[in-house]
Design a protein around this motif. Structure first.
Motif, PDB file in Angstrom:
ATOM      1  N   VAL A  17       0.854  -1.183   0.000  1.00 33.62           N
ATOM      2  CA  VAL A  17       0.000   0.000   0.000  1.00 33.62           C
ATOM      3  C   VAL A  17       0.895   1.240   0.000  1.00 33.62           C
ATOM      4  CG1 VAL A  17      -1.612   1.330   1.415  1.00 33.62           C
ATOM      5  CG2 VAL A  17      -1.933  -1.137   1.121  1.00 33.62           C
ATOM      6  N   GLN A  85      -5.906   0.227  -0.084  1.00 30.44           N
ATOM      7  CA  GLN A  85      -6.680  -0.950   0.241  1.00 30.44           C
ATOM      8  C   GLN A  85      -8.168  -0.635   0.172  1.00 30.44           C
ATOM      9  OE1 GLN A  85      -5.569  -2.830   3.991  1.00 30.44           O
ATOM     10  NE2 GLN A  85      -4.842  -4.530   2.748  1.00 30.44           N
ATOM     11  N   ASN A  91      -6.353  -4.986  -2.794  1.00 30.99           N
ATOM     12  CA  ASN A  91      -5.702  -3.789  -3.327  1.00 30.99           C
ATOM     13  C   ASN A  91      -6.540  -3.143  -4.416  1.00 30.99           C
ATOM     14  OD1 ASN A  91      -3.481  -3.819  -1.711  1.00 30.99           O
ATOM     15  ND2 ASN A  91      -2.020  -4.348  -3.330  1.00 30.99           N
TER      16      ASN A  91
END
Length: 496
Positions: A17, A85, A91
């Motif tokens: 992330v 996220q 994702n």
RNA sequence: UCCCUGAUAGCUCAAUGGUAGAGCGGCCGGCUGUUAACCGGUAGGUUGUAGGUUCGAGUCCUACUCGGGGAGCCA
């Protein structure tokens, strides 16, 4: 954007992330929102895994209204964004001007109202007419990845066990491989065929409406003789087996049979291992290990696609395959199978075709054994010699209490697909082989090189053939063989 | 190759022998951090091909082409 790395979707879905990535692929769906000054959710797919990656595109990027909002299914794009996220945990890619996000349209879809592939379920029958586009769907993408996965697993299985991969010929000069009608390979001018001079007219070799002529003179053909596309690499691979000990082929084979079923193709791929100093029992053990290896590879390497097959193609698929993995295959003499079928009839089971020792089992009989009686894969062994090929090894009289001669042949039957493997121990005794060839009325001269193997250092050996597409059906749950090969060739069908 | 069955909008399917419709998809608009989204509007058809019966055929008949299911042959 600066510092952005191009990742495949399969990798971008696992990227940390906050990392800045570029993905390149095709739009699967687009949904728009007017909230926050414009917001679009664009699912981008590049075929590297089952899932698409969702790009969340903010209205502040330069081409938002002019291009992003015009994207339709299967437009190609490059997307720069920041990995974040979703509320659900996976994702996605945030695309906004403030962090240098961008969407570059590489190719639009002409005339989207008639573009045949839509983000909804299509019938496989319809998609079969769109073989150049169907791989863009969930199902056919998964099938394509599975074909690759199993192909690699096949090579790995044999390589790890010391087998050598042998490239047997596609064009064969032997017209007696004994497995069905063959496609002719010829460069002769079909409108002006050379004839054997002085030979008498022969009705069979004459073109319709043509003047009387002798038989076709194939000495003028490219190879100086009649040639065909191979129906099996077995006879050729046996020659390498009798020098390299353990070998296999994996290549295309061709059958010019007018078969119109969900299980037959005119062009299909076959795996044919051949092992020296081996008998039928060892052959069947190899077959069982092989099938289990392929199942395991599919379940562990393509869990994403297998989950899809399990949910959308065949409910309970994974459970079925797990059961096959855990259960030893049931080995059963043909003679025993006949008794079981006769007992079933006595108990009231109805078959369309009669059960009789000495005749081949019909599909319904095989299905009864593997789906109803044993409910697991079954390996039938030692068939009556009159229904099997010339090269199969003659058993000692009275094997399995059979009333007549049997040969060391085996068929592996699996629930749902039926026969998936056919194999045998080969006849290594020249005199017995010659007697069989003669008895079956085959031209013994044609087999001179095959017979040489028995004259010069003969050894017991055995092998089998696995139809690759049948294995694909068994492992994916796909019901039609035309849907597990990219461009199926069947009677009246070779468009692509 | 044989038996059965089907072919209607881009897709999936309706339509008693009497004016060819719906859902999805496309386009336009509305709404919404959506994910098979939702709501309204709109465009879209030589009913597989060729004949035939009939005042009238998507519908009935014949042939053909192609698809599907089953069988044979096999992997």
């Amino acid at each position: 954007m600066a510092g952005s790395q191009w990742l495949r979707v399969v990798d971008a879905l696992k990227a940390p992330v906050g990392s800045r990535v570029t993905i390149k692929g095709w739009v699967r769906t687009r949904r728009d929102s007017k909230a926050e000054g414009g917001l679009s959710f664009v699912a981008v797919h590049d075929g590297t895994c089952f899932d698409a990656m969702q790009a969340v595109v903010k209205g502040d990027i330069a081409n938002y209204a002019s291009e992003v909002c015009k994207l339709t299914t299967h437009c190609s794009v490059e997307v720069d964004g920041v990995v974040s996220q979703t509320p659900k945990g996976g994702n996605e890619l945030q695309v906004e001007a403030s962090t240098g996000g961008a969407v570059r349209v590489v190719g639009y879809v002409d005339d989207p109202d008639t573009y045949p592939i839509q983000p909804k379920p299509h019938s496989f029958e319809f998609l079969r007419e769109m073989q150049h586009l169907r791989v863009r769907t969930n199902t056919f993408g998964a099938v394509a990845r599975m074909r690759h996965c199993l192909s690699m697993a096949i090579h790995r299985f044999y390589h790890e066990r010391g087998f050598f991969y042998v490239h047997t010929p596609i064009i064969t000069g032997s017209d007696c491989e004994g497995a069905g009608n063959m496609f002719r390979v010829s460069t002769l001018d079909m409108l002006n065929l050379p004839r054997v001079h002085g030979a008498p007219a022969n009705a069979e070799s004459r073109m319709p409406n043509a003047a009387p002529a002798g038989p076709i003179d194939f000495s003028h053909d490219f190879f100086g003789k009649e040639t065909h596309l191979t129906v099996s690499g077995q006879l050729n691979v046996e020659t390498y087996c009798c020098a390299l000990s353990r070998v296999y082929t994996f290549g295309p084979t061709f059958r010019a049979e007018n078969s119109n079923t969900a299980r037959h193709l005119a062009e299909f791929w076959m795996i044919e291992p051949e092992i020296a100093f081996a008998n039928l029992q060892q052959d069947s053990e190899l077959a069982e290990d092989f099938i289990k290896f392929l199942i395991n590879a599919a379940l562990t390497e393509r869990a994403d696609d297998m989950k899809f097959f399990d949910e959308r193609i065949e409910k309970g698929l994974i459970q079925r395959l797990d059961h096959v993995l855990k259960t030893p295959f049931r080995r059963l003499p043909y003679t025993e199978a006949i008794k079981i079928l006769e007992q079933a009839i006595a108990k009231g089971e109805k078959f369309e075709y009669p059960v009789k020792w000495g005749t081949d089992l019909q599909s319904e009989h095989e299905r009864y054994l593997t789906e109803k009686h044993f409910k697991q894969p079954v390996i039938l062994m030692n068939y009556p010699k009159q229904i099997k090929a010339f090269y199969m090894r003659l058993n000692d009289p009275g094997t399995d209490g059979a009333p007549a001669d049997t040969v060391a042949a085996m068929d592996v039957l699996v629930p749902g697909v039926g026969e998936i493997i056919g194999g045998s121990q080969r006849e290594e005794r020249l005199s017995v082989l010659d007697a069989r060839i003669t008895e079956m009325g085959l031209p013994i001269g044609e087999y001179w090189w095959y017979r040489d193997l028995r004259r010069f250092g003969t050894v017991p050996h055995a092998g089998f053939g696995l139809g690759f597409e049948r294995a694909m059906m068994f492992i994916t749950g796909m019901a039609n063989v035309r849907d597990v090969i990219p461009f199926p060739r069947t009677p009246k069908n070779a468009e692509f």
